[in-house]
Design a protein around this motif. Structure first.
Motif, short mmCIF file in Angstrom:
data_model
loop_
_atom_site.label_atom_id
_atom_site.label_comp_id
_atom_site.label_asym_id
_atom_site.label_seq_id
_atom_site.Cartn_x
_atom_site.Cartn_y
_atom_site.Cartn_z
N TYR A 130 0.81 -1.22 0.00
CA TYR A 130 0.00 0.00 0.00
C TYR A 130 0.85 1.28 0.00
CZ TYR A 130 -3.53 -3.48 0.99
OH TYR A 130 -4.33 -4.59 0.91
N HIS A 199 -6.17 2.60 -4.07
CA HIS A 199 -7.24 1.81 -3.46
C HIS A 199 -7.41 2.16 -1.98
CE1 HIS A 199 -10.09 -1.47 -3.45
NE2 HIS A 199 -9.46 -2.07 -2.45
N LEU A 200 -6.29 2.48 -1.33
CA LEU A 200 -6.37 2.87 0.08
C LEU A 200 -6.92 4.28 0.23
CD1 LEU A 200 -5.80 2.23 3.04
CD2 LEU A 200 -3.42 2.98 2.69
N ALA A 203 -10.62 4.63 -0.13
CA ALA A 203 -11.41 3.99 0.92
C ALA A 203 -11.86 4.99 2.00
CB ALA A 203 -10.61 2.86 1.57
N LYS A 220 -8.15 0.30 8.30
CA LYS A 220 -8.60 0.19 6.91
C LYS A 220 -7.73 -0.81 6.14
CE LYS A 220 -11.53 2.10 5.56
NZ LYS A 220 -12.98 1.72 5.46
N VAL A 221 -6.42 -0.78 6.38
CA VAL A 221 -5.52 -1.73 5.72
C VAL A 221 -5.88 -3.16 6.12
CG1 VAL A 221 -3.14 -2.57 5.63
CG2 VAL A 221 -3.61 -0.12 5.41
N GLU A 223 -8.77 -4.22 7.13
CA GLU A 223 -10.06 -4.53 6.50
C GLU A 223 -9.89 -4.93 5.04
OE1 GLU A 223 -13.81 -1.87 4.96
OE2 GLU A 223 -13.06 -1.44 6.99
N ILE A 224 -9.09 -4.17 4.31
CA ILE A 224 -8.87 -4.46 2.89
C ILE A 224 -8.14 -5.78 2.72
CG2 ILE A 224 -7.63 -3.70 0.82
CD1 ILE A 224 -8.09 -0.81 1.76
N ARG A 225 -7.12 -6.01 3.52
CA ARG A 225 -6.34 -7.25 3.37
C ARG A 225 -7.19 -8.49 3.67
NH1 ARG A 225 -0.78 -7.00 2.65
NH2 ARG A 225 -0.60 -9.15 3.38
N LEU A 227 -10.30 -8.84 3.14
CA LEU A 227 -11.21 -9.07 2.01
C LEU A 227 -10.49 -9.64 0.80
CD1 LEU A 227 -13.40 -5.82 2.14
CD2 LEU A 227 -14.15 -8.16 2.61
N ARG A 228 -9.23 -9.25 0.60
CA ARG A 228 -8.51 -9.58 -0.63
C ARG A 228 -7.51 -10.72 -0.48
NH1 ARG A 228 -5.74 -4.71 -3.31
NH2 ARG A 228 -6.05 -5.99 -5.17
N HIS A 299 -7.42 -13.54 -4.93
CA HIS A 299 -6.37 -12.68 -5.47
C HIS A 299 -5.39 -13.56 -6.26
CE1 HIS A 299 -3.34 -9.59 -5.84
NE2 HIS A 299 -4.02 -8.75 -5.08
#
Length: 340
Positions: A130, A199-200, A203, A220-221, A223-225, A227-228, A299
Motif C-alpha cells: 500500500y 485503493h487505500l 477507501a 482500513k488496511v 479490513e482491505i487485506r 477481504l482480498r 487474489h
C-alpha cells in the motif's frame, strides 16, 4: 538457545509444507553462535537462516542447520519533539509490532499491517504494501555473523534496499542473522497518512483524510487485506508469490497497442510497474487448481496449499504461470517467495 534434531518445519512455513530439518536452532543472543560453532557436527553442515517462514517455499527436506532468531524485545531508544526511535528484536511478530506503534499514535508502519512474518525479515526482504516499504522507517539493522558471532551494524544507506531486496538477501545470504532492527517513527502531530496507493486513498471520504490517525489507516488496511488476501490459517500461502514486474517505457507503449487497459504505475526511475496479479488473472489462472495447489480465487497473486500439497507441486504451478504470462505478454514474473 534451543537445538532440535529431525525437526518438522511445517509450523515454521506459512505454506504448511511438511518437510523436516536435520537441525533447528533458535538463537537469542550473540554468545549463542560461538557455542553452536564449537559443535563439530553442526559446523560440518550448511546453515540456512529463516524468519517466520512466511516468504519461503520448501520443496524438500533440509539436510542442514536451520537457524532463526527468537529474540523479541522492544525498547524506545531515543525520542525528540517529532520522532521516536524504537529498537525491536528480530523474533517479534511483525503485525504485533505494527499494532503497538499505532496504539502509541506513531506514523510509519500502519500501511504494513497484517503482513505475516517476523521483524527480522523486514529489512531482508524490504517488505512493502500500500505504497510503503520497510526502508522508509528503518534506520539501523544489527546482525550477527553466523561464522564468527561478530556483531555487525548497518545504517539504512548501507543496506542497499531495493524492491523486495536488500544487501542481506544479495551479498550476505545465510551469513548474517538479523538480531535487532531500529525504526524511526513520526509522532501523531508531525506525520500524516501515506495514501499514495489509490485503493487505500479511495477507501476514505475526502474530508476525513487530513484528520486521519495511524490507527484509522491501520484499521482500513486490515479490513482491505482480510477481504482480498486468503487467510494462511485456512489455506497455506506466503502472500504475494511474484514481484510486480518493471518494464521499459518503450515496451510499455508497445503493450498498450494490444492491451489499452493495461494497469500500471510509473516509477521515479522512468520504468513502468505492471501488477503481476492482473497478468496472471488475464492469462486465465485465477482460481485454477492443480492437484493440491491452486491460485487463490480472492487474489491471483496468491498461490495456496489446499491441504497436503508438496512444495514441488506449488513450484510446478508457479512455473506454469510464469510460462503462460511470458508467452502472452513477453514479461517474466520473478518470484518474491524464496524457493528452497
Amino acid at each position: 538457545m534451543h537445538i532440535q534434531a529431525n525437526y518438522s518445519l511445517k509450523p515454521h512455513n506459512s505454506f504448511k509444507v511438511d518437510v523436516s530439518a536435520k537441525y533447528f536452532v533458535e538463537v537469542t543472543k550473540q554468545s549463542d553462535i560461538p557455542v553452536l560453532r564449537s559443535d563439530l557436527k553442526l559446523t560440518s553442515m550448511p546453515w540456512v537462516i529463516i524468519g517466520g517462514g512466511s516468504n519461503i517455499l520448501f520443496t524438500h527436506d533440509m539436510n542442514c542447520v536451520i537457524v532463526t532468531c527468537s529474540y523479541d524485545k522492544l525498547k524506545v531508544v531515543k525520542e525528540d519533539e517529532e520522532n521516536v526511535w524504537i529498537s525491536v528484536g528480530a523474533g517479534m511478530n511483525w503485525h504485533d509490532l505494527v499494532t503497538y506503534t499505532v496504539e502509541q499514535n506513531l506514523w510509519g508502519l500502519e500501511n504494513l499491517a497484517l503482513i505475516p512474518g517476523k521483524v527480522g525479515a523486514a529489512p531482508v526482504q524490504n517488505i512493502g504494501a500500500y505504497g510503503a516499504e520497510a526502508r522508509d522507517t528503518i534506520t539501523r539493522v544489527q546482525t550477527l555473523n553466523l561464522f564468527s558471532g561478530e556483531r555487525i551494524e548497518f545504517r539504512n544507506s548501507e543496506c542497499n534496499f531495493g524492491y523486495r531486496t536488500s544487501i542481506f538477501k544479495q551479498s550476505y545470504t545465510n551469513q548474517l542473522l538479523v538480531h535487532r532492527v531500529t525504526f524511526r517513527l513520526r509522532k501523531l502531530s508531525h506525520g500524516r497518512a501515506n495514501l499514495v496507493y489509490d485503493h487505500l486513498r479511495d477507501a476514505f471520504p475526502h474530508e476525513q483524510i487530513p484528520k486521519l490517525t495511524p490507527k484509522e489507516v491501520y484499521d482500513k488496511v486490515v479490513e482491505i487485506r482480510k477481504l482480498r488476501v486468503p487467510d494462511p490459517r485456512i489455506y497455506g500461502n506466503a502472500g504475494s508469490f511474484f514481484k510486480n514486474p518493471l518494464i521499459t517505457p518503450e515496451y510499455f507503449e508497445k503493450l498498450l497497442e494490444t492491451y489499452p487497459d493495461l494497469p500500471h504505475h510509473k516509477t521515479v526511475e522512468n520504468q513502468y510497474k505492471i501488477p503481476a496479479a492482473w497478468l496472471i488473472e488475464n492469462s486465465g489462472w485465477k482460481g485454477v487448481k492443480q492437484e493440491k495447489a491452486a491460485v487463490s480465487e480472492k487474489h491471483a497473486l496468491f498461490l495456496v496449499n489446499l491441504g497436503g500439497a508438496s512444495g514441488e507441486e506449488i513450484r510446478q504451478l508457479a512455473h506454469k504461470i510464469q510460462g503462460d504470462v511470458d508467452q502472452k505478454y513477453g514479461i517474466h514474473l520473478e518470484p518474491e517467495v524464496i524457493i528452497i
